[in-house]
Design a protein around this motif. Sequence first.
Motif, PDB file in Angstrom:
ATOM      1  N   SER A 161       0.833  -1.210   0.000  1.00  0.00           N
ATOM      2  CA  SER A 161       0.000   0.000   0.000  1.00  0.00           C
ATOM      3  C   SER A 161       0.865   1.256   0.000  1.00  0.00           C
ATOM      4  CB  SER A 161      -0.946  -0.004   1.200  1.00  0.00           C
ATOM      5  OG  SER A 161      -0.235   0.089   2.422  1.00  0.00           O
ATOM      6  N   GLN A 162       1.994   1.231   0.708  1.00  0.00           N
ATOM      7  CA  GLN A 162       2.916   2.361   0.696  1.00  0.00           C
ATOM      8  C   GLN A 162       3.509   2.568  -0.698  1.00  0.00           C
ATOM      9  OE1 GLN A 162       3.522   4.422   3.512  1.00  0.00           O
ATOM     10  NE2 GLN A 162       1.746   3.250   4.162  1.00  0.00           N
ATOM     11  N   ILE A 163       3.793   1.458  -1.384  1.00  0.00           N
ATOM     12  CA  ILE A 163       4.321   1.547  -2.742  1.00  0.00           C
ATOM     13  C   ILE A 163       3.291   2.179  -3.677  1.00  0.00           C
ATOM     14  CG2 ILE A 163       5.026   0.182  -4.757  1.00  0.00           C
ATOM     15  CD1 ILE A 163       6.349  -1.786  -2.815  1.00  0.00           C
ATOM     16  N   ALA A 164       2.032   1.759  -3.555  1.00  0.00           N
ATOM     17  CA  ALA A 164       0.983   2.309  -4.415  1.00  0.00           C
ATOM     18  C   ALA A 164       0.807   3.809  -4.187  1.00  0.00           C
ATOM     19  CB  ALA A 164      -0.330   1.569  -4.163  1.00  0.00           C
ATOM     20  N   ILE A 165       0.840   4.226  -2.925  1.00  0.00           N
ATOM     21  CA  ILE A 165       0.696   5.650  -2.603  1.00  0.00           C
ATOM     22  C   ILE A 165       1.879   6.447  -3.136  1.00  0.00           C
ATOM     23  CG2 ILE A 165       0.649   7.307  -0.688  1.00  0.00           C
ATOM     24  CD1 ILE A 165      -0.831   5.075   0.915  1.00  0.00           C
ATOM     25  N   ILE A 214      -3.902  14.125  -3.381  1.00  0.00           N
ATOM     26  CA  ILE A 214      -4.668  12.888  -3.215  1.00  0.00           C
ATOM     27  C   ILE A 214      -3.778  11.780  -2.669  1.00  0.00           C
ATOM     28  CG2 ILE A 214      -5.824  11.048  -4.513  1.00  0.00           C
ATOM     29  CD1 ILE A 214      -7.018  13.229  -6.292  1.00  0.00           C
ATOM     30  N   ALA A 215      -2.529  11.704  -3.172  1.00  0.00           N
ATOM     31  CA  ALA A 215      -1.585  10.701  -2.660  1.00  0.00           C
ATOM     32  C   ALA A 215      -1.314  10.927  -1.169  1.00  0.00           C
ATOM     33  CB  ALA A 215      -0.281  10.757  -3.458  1.00  0.00           C
ATOM     34  N   GLY A 216      -1.140  12.184  -0.770  1.00  0.00           N
ATOM     35  CA  GLY A 216      -0.921  12.484   0.642  1.00  0.00           C
ATOM     36  C   GLY A 216      -2.124  12.128   1.497  1.00  0.00           C
ATOM     37  N   ALA A 217      -3.334  12.416   0.984  1.00  0.00           N
ATOM     38  CA  ALA A 217      -4.551  12.057   1.719  1.00  0.00           C
ATOM     39  C   ALA A 217      -4.685  10.543   1.858  1.00  0.00           C
ATOM     40  CB  ALA A 217      -5.772  12.634   0.999  1.00  0.00           C
ATOM     41  N   LEU A 218      -4.276   9.820   0.822  1.00  0.00           N
ATOM     42  CA  LEU A 218      -4.279   8.353   0.884  1.00  0.00           C
ATOM     43  C   LEU A 218      -3.399   7.853   2.028  1.00  0.00           C
ATOM     44  CD1 LEU A 218      -4.029   6.808  -2.714  1.00  0.00           C
ATOM     45  CD2 LEU A 218      -5.711   6.290  -0.943  1.00  0.00           C
ATOM     46  N   LEU A 219      -2.224   8.470   2.162  1.00  0.00           N
ATOM     47  CA  LEU A 219      -1.316   8.056   3.238  1.00  0.00           C
ATOM     48  C   LEU A 219      -1.962   8.282   4.605  1.00  0.00           C
ATOM     49  CD1 LEU A 219       1.523   7.035   4.010  1.00  0.00           C
ATOM     50  CD2 LEU A 219       2.248   9.428   4.101  1.00  0.00           C
ATOM     51  N   THR A 220      -2.609   9.426   4.780  1.00  0.00           N
ATOM     52  CA  THR A 220      -3.282   9.720   6.046  1.00  0.00           C
ATOM     53  C   THR A 220      -4.390   8.718   6.333  1.00  0.00           C
ATOM     54  OG1 THR A 220      -2.813  12.085   5.896  1.00  0.00           O
ATOM     55  CG2 THR A 220      -4.663  11.440   7.274  1.00  0.00           C
ATOM     56  N   GLN A 221      -5.201   8.433   5.324  1.00  0.00           N
ATOM     57  CA  GLN A 221      -6.358   7.568   5.525  1.00  0.00           C
ATOM     58  C   GLN A 221      -5.962   6.113   5.782  1.00  0.00           C
ATOM     59  OE1 GLN A 221      -8.750   8.263   2.053  1.00  0.00           O
ATOM     60  NE2 GLN A 221      -9.535  10.212   2.808  1.00  0.00           N
ATOM     61  N   THR A 222      -4.892   5.644   5.146  1.00  0.00           N
ATOM     62  CA  THR A 222      -4.505   4.240   5.313  1.00  0.00           C
ATOM     63  C   THR A 222      -3.677   4.004   6.571  1.00  0.00           C
ATOM     64  OG1 THR A 222      -2.586   4.614   3.862  1.00  0.00           O
ATOM     65  CG2 THR A 222      -4.582   3.703   2.851  1.00  0.00           C
ATOM     66  N   THR A 223      -3.019   5.046   7.078  1.00  0.00           N
ATOM     67  CA  THR A 223      -2.208   4.891   8.296  1.00  0.00           C
ATOM     68  C   THR A 223      -2.842   5.552   9.510  1.00  0.00           C
ATOM     69  OG1 THR A 223      -0.921   6.899   7.815  1.00  0.00           O
ATOM     70  CG2 THR A 223      -0.087   4.812   6.924  1.00  0.00           C
ATOM     71  N   GLU A 224      -3.798   6.463   9.277  1.00  0.00           N
ATOM     72  CA  GLU A 224      -4.471   7.229  10.331  1.00  0.00           C
ATOM     73  C   GLU A 224      -3.468   8.015  11.171  1.00  0.00           C
ATOM     74  OE1 GLU A 224      -7.168   4.659  12.467  1.00  0.00           O
ATOM     75  OE2 GLU A 224      -8.667   4.843  10.879  1.00  0.00           O
ATOM     76  N   THR A 225      -2.418   8.474  10.535  1.00  0.00           N
ATOM     77  CA  THR A 225      -1.432   9.347  11.181  1.00  0.00           C
ATOM     78  C   THR A 225      -0.967  10.393  10.167  1.00  0.00           C
ATOM     79  OG1 THR A 225       0.407   7.883  10.554  1.00  0.00           O
ATOM     80  CG2 THR A 225      -0.561   7.559  12.743  1.00  0.00           C
ATOM     81  N   VAL A 226      -0.545  11.534  10.663  1.00  0.00           N
ATOM     82  CA  VAL A 226       0.057  12.578   9.830  1.00  0.00           C
ATOM     83  C   VAL A 226       1.247  13.142  10.580  1.00  0.00           C
ATOM     84  CG1 VAL A 226      -0.349  14.636   8.440  1.00  0.00           C
ATOM     85  CG2 VAL A 226      -2.289  13.208   9.101  1.00  0.00           C
ATOM     86  N   SER A 227       2.379  13.249   9.936  1.00  0.00           N
ATOM     87  CA  SER A 227       3.572  13.813  10.566  1.00  0.00           C
ATOM     88  C   SER A 227       4.222  14.829   9.634  1.00  0.00           C
ATOM     89  CB  SER A 227       4.573  12.702  10.907  1.00  0.00           C
ATOM     90  OG  SER A 227       5.119  12.154   9.724  1.00  0.00           O
ATOM     91  N   LEU A 228       5.176  15.560  10.183  1.00  0.00           N
ATOM     92  CA  LEU A 228       5.898  16.553   9.381  1.00  0.00           C
ATOM     93  C   LEU A 228       6.689  15.904   8.249  1.00  0.00           C
ATOM     94  CD1 LEU A 228       7.252  18.964  12.158  1.00  0.00           C
ATOM     95  CD2 LEU A 228       5.408  19.411  10.528  1.00  0.00           C
ATOM     96  N   ASP A 229       6.945  14.612   8.360  1.00  0.00           N
ATOM     97  CA  ASP A 229       7.681  13.904   7.307  1.00  0.00           C
ATOM     98  C   ASP A 229       6.984  14.006   5.961  1.00  0.00           C
ATOM     99  OD1 ASP A 229       9.716  11.850   6.375  1.00  0.00           O
ATOM    100  OD2 ASP A 229       7.848  10.738   6.034  1.00  0.00           O
ATOM    101  N   THR A 230       5.671  14.181   5.954  1.00  0.00           N
ATOM    102  CA  THR A 230       4.945  14.283   4.681  1.00  0.00           C
ATOM    103  C   THR A 230       5.337  15.535   3.905  1.00  0.00           C
ATOM    104  OG1 THR A 230       3.099  15.399   5.790  1.00  0.00           O
ATOM    105  CG2 THR A 230       2.965  13.005   5.560  1.00  0.00           C
ATOM    106  N   LEU A 231       5.897  16.532   4.592  1.00  0.00           N
ATOM    107  CA  LEU A 231       6.298  17.789   3.948  1.00  0.00           C
ATOM    108  C   LEU A 231       7.813  17.893   3.752  1.00  0.00           C
ATOM    109  CD1 LEU A 231       3.997  20.108   6.067  1.00  0.00           C
ATOM    110  CD2 LEU A 231       3.821  19.853   3.584  1.00  0.00           C
ATOM    111  N   SER A 232       8.546  16.861   4.111  1.00  0.00           N
ATOM    112  CA  SER A 232      10.007  16.955   4.178  1.00  0.00           C
ATOM    113  C   SER A 232      10.658  17.001   2.801  1.00  0.00           C
ATOM    114  CB  SER A 232      10.577  15.770   4.965  1.00  0.00           C
ATOM    115  OG  SER A 232      10.383  14.566   4.250  1.00  0.00           O
ATOM    116  N   PHE A 233      11.830  17.606   2.755  1.00  0.00           N
ATOM    117  CA  PHE A 233      12.636  17.625   1.534  1.00  0.00           C
ATOM    118  C   PHE A 233      13.018  16.214   1.119  1.00  0.00           C
ATOM    119  CE2 PHE A 233      17.035  17.338  -0.047  1.00  0.00           C
ATOM    120  CZ  PHE A 233      16.847  17.893  -1.296  1.00  0.00           C
TER     121      PHE A 233
END
Length: 329
Positions: A47-51, A235-254
């Motif tokens: 699922s991480q690969i698909a996202i 949409i890819a970022g929202a998928l990550l949130t929905q499938t893991t139910e977590t959000v961190s600053l790593d989603t915005l990282s360089f």
Amino acid sequence: MAETVIPDDGPQRWLRRQSRWTAWEAAFWVAAFIPFFFFPTYLTLASQIAITALFAVSVDLILGYAGVITLGHAMFFGLGAYCAGLLTKAGWGEPLSGLLLSGTFAALIGFIVSFLIVRVHHLALIMITLGLGLLTLELANAMSWLTGGTDGLQGVDVWPVFGAFEFDLWGYTAYSYALAVLFLGVVVSRRIVHSSFGLSLRGIRENLGRMPAIGSPYRLRLQTIYTISAGIAGIAGALLTQTTETVSLDTLSFQRSADVVVMLILGGTGRLYGGIVGAIIFLVARDQLADMNPQYWYFWIGLLLMAVVLLMPKGILGGLASVAGRLRR
């Protein structure tokens, strides 16, 4: 990047031929179901690969097809992730509408940013995208009352898909959901790149100076594809949130922006499936190498990247296409 060579029978016929689904594409999507039957313990990784592959496709639309070099596209990925998380915090956890709202929000920000992107080129463009990404990361960190800062966004609760399929610990729903969204993203992207609009993007990539001479509104086209790309990344970022139910600053990282560029180089830019192949190779290699050597696994990724660049400058798919062309001749 893949070179575009149009035969003498005209661009419309060429585009129609390019838009046809091939046997290897069908085989690829059939093979995407293999983890369900043979690698069920790796469904979370799948699922991480698909996202990540969907995120890579979004970057390829602007980098591989339009020639817009970016090192800050994680900004839109992270905005989509936080938007989906904040929607659930506000009491709305329906996943499909959450995807659409998150993608729309990221696309809106992408449209605003596009007015700046079309005015700079080359090194200045790299610095602008990098700076915007870093600014967004620091802004999210400073607004800890909203984003959770370094602790991440807590209390994300996503409802079951279609009200029936809950996100389980084994990853069956997550992978099915992510794979379906990835397929739809590829279908939309195929339609874009195999159209006259997509052909004009190739023209911008290969010779920006000539596009105004033939009457092409290149700035408008760049703004359009940048907005679409930002929406898909959201949409890819929202998928990550929905499938893991977590959000961190790593989603915005360089690091996330840099990694997706590495994936495109591995798979091949301007080939649509290059980002997907690159995401598979990168994340599987990272998973296996991190188990073998947790401290220095990136050394082997770097070695793999150097080998691909030296032996197959157009990426793995580009190298395979060259070999297939030679065999046909």
